[in-house]
Design a protein around this motif. Structure first.
Motif, PDB file in Angstrom:
ATOM      1  N   ILE A  55       0.850  -1.206   0.000  1.00 21.96           N
ATOM      2  CA  ILE A  55       0.000   0.000   0.000  1.00 21.96           C
ATOM      3  C   ILE A  55       0.878   1.244   0.000  1.00 21.96           C
ATOM      4  O   ILE A  55       1.831   1.352   0.766  1.00 21.96           O
ATOM      5  N   GLN A  56       0.547   2.160  -0.910  1.00 20.34           N
ATOM      6  CA  GLN A  56       1.220   3.455  -0.972  1.00 20.34           C
ATOM      7  C   GLN A  56       0.151   4.538  -0.950  1.00 20.34           C
ATOM      8  O   GLN A  56      -0.806   4.489  -1.723  1.00 20.34           O
ATOM      9  N   PHE A  63      -4.919   6.173  -2.954  1.00 18.83           N
ATOM     10  CA  PHE A  63      -3.902   5.215  -2.543  1.00 18.83           C
ATOM     11  C   PHE A  63      -3.770   4.158  -3.631  1.00 18.83           C
ATOM     12  O   PHE A  63      -4.597   4.072  -4.546  1.00 18.83           O
ATOM     13  N   SER A  64      -2.715   3.374  -3.549  1.00 18.56           N
ATOM     14  CA  SER A  64      -2.526   2.276  -4.492  1.00 18.56           C
ATOM     15  C   SER A  64      -1.939   1.083  -3.756  1.00 18.56           C
ATOM     16  O   SER A  64      -1.401   1.222  -2.652  1.00 18.56           O
ATOM     17  N   PHE A  65      -2.078  -0.076  -4.356  1.00 18.18           N
ATOM     18  CA  PHE A  65      -1.520  -1.311  -3.811  1.00 18.18           C
ATOM     19  C   PHE A  65      -1.348  -2.296  -4.955  1.00 18.18           C
ATOM     20  O   PHE A  65      -1.917  -2.107  -6.030  1.00 18.18           O
ATOM     21  N   ARG A  76      -0.498  -2.958 -10.260  1.00 22.26           N
ATOM     22  CA  ARG A  76      -0.767  -1.935  -9.242  1.00 22.26           C
ATOM     23  C   ARG A  76      -2.179  -1.411  -9.464  1.00 22.26           C
ATOM     24  O   ARG A  76      -2.579  -1.099 -10.573  1.00 22.26           O
ATOM     25  N   VAL A  77      -2.942  -1.335  -8.376  1.00 25.28           N
ATOM     26  CA  VAL A  77      -4.327  -0.859  -8.395  1.00 25.28           C
ATOM     27  C   VAL A  77      -4.371   0.487  -7.694  1.00 25.28           C
ATOM     28  O   VAL A  77      -3.859   0.628  -6.582  1.00 25.28           O
ATOM     29  N   LYS A  78      -4.975   1.483  -8.340  1.00 27.79           N
ATOM     30  CA  LYS A  78      -5.129   2.823  -7.765  1.00 27.79           C
ATOM     31  C   LYS A  78      -6.607   3.033  -7.470  1.00 27.79           C
ATOM     32  O   LYS A  78      -7.463   2.643  -8.263  1.00 27.79           O
ATOM     33  N   HIS A  79      -6.881   3.644  -6.308  1.00 24.23           N
ATOM     34  CA  HIS A  79      -8.272   3.880  -5.923  1.00 24.23           C
ATOM     35  C   HIS A  79      -8.389   5.222  -5.219  1.00 24.23           C
ATOM     36  O   HIS A  79      -7.513   5.606  -4.445  1.00 24.23           O
ATOM     37  N   ASP A 105      -7.195   1.336 -12.600  1.00 24.68           N
ATOM     38  CA  ASP A 105      -7.900   2.416 -11.918  1.00 24.68           C
ATOM     39  C   ASP A 105      -9.234   1.872 -11.414  1.00 24.68           C
ATOM     40  O   ASP A 105     -10.175   1.699 -12.192  1.00 24.68           O
ATOM     41  N   ALA A 106      -9.313   1.576 -10.120  1.00 21.07           N
ATOM     42  CA  ALA A 106     -10.494   0.942  -9.533  1.00 21.07           C
ATOM     43  C   ALA A 106     -11.513   1.979  -9.094  1.00 21.07           C
ATOM     44  O   ALA A 106     -11.198   2.890  -8.340  1.00 21.07           O
ATOM     45  N   ARG A 107     -12.752   1.821  -9.578  1.00 23.83           N
ATOM     46  CA  ARG A 107     -13.858   2.660  -9.110  1.00 23.83           C
ATOM     47  C   ARG A 107     -14.324   2.173  -7.752  1.00 23.83           C
ATOM     48  O   ARG A 107     -14.636   2.970  -6.875  1.00 23.83           O
TER      49      ARG A 107
END
Length: 123
Positions: A55-56, A63-65, A76-79, A105-107
């Motif tokens: 997690i960043q 944030f992303s993970f 990498r998933v960004k939310h 890019d996760a909604r």
């Protein structure tokens, strides 16, 4: 019933029908892999697990993970939003959104936690 009233009724039924169809369609979306998500230019659902320690915090709203899908691909998933409390402990997670290059890019993020209500197995 007047002709005008019938037209209004038909239009309203059509609008509700389209709304129900769109809602049902999104409910029956199947899970895809990150590879497939990168090939198509539309919103999809990817099922997998979050990788612990990745997690960043980007800023106060993002944030992303890293996540591994069912085929072992890591992306990498960004939310935008809050980090789900049990993200790393989840049995699995489902991210809904769109791939953008080497980022997803996760909604929304759905977290499936181990059930606290399952009976413990005795030896």
């Amino acid at each position: 019933m007047k002709k005008y009233d019938k037209i209004i009724l038909i239009v309203l039924l059509a609008v509700f029908g389209v709304g129900i169809f769109m809602t049902a369609r999104s409910a029956f979306d199947q899970y895809v892999t990150f590879a497939y998500a990168q090939e198509v230019d539309r919103n999809v659902q990817v099922r997998g697990t979050a990788i612990d320690g990745t997690i960043q915090i980007i800023d106060e709203d993002n944030f992303s993970f890293e996540m591994v899908d069912l085929e072992g691909t890591v992306l990498r998933v960004k939310h935008s939003g809050m980090i789900p409390v049990n993200l790393m402990e989840a049995e699995y997670i489902v991210v809904k959104g769109k791939a953008a290059g080497d980022m997803f890019d996760a909604r929304t993020i759905l977290v499936k936690c181990p059930s606290k209500y399952e009976a413990e197995q005795s030896n």
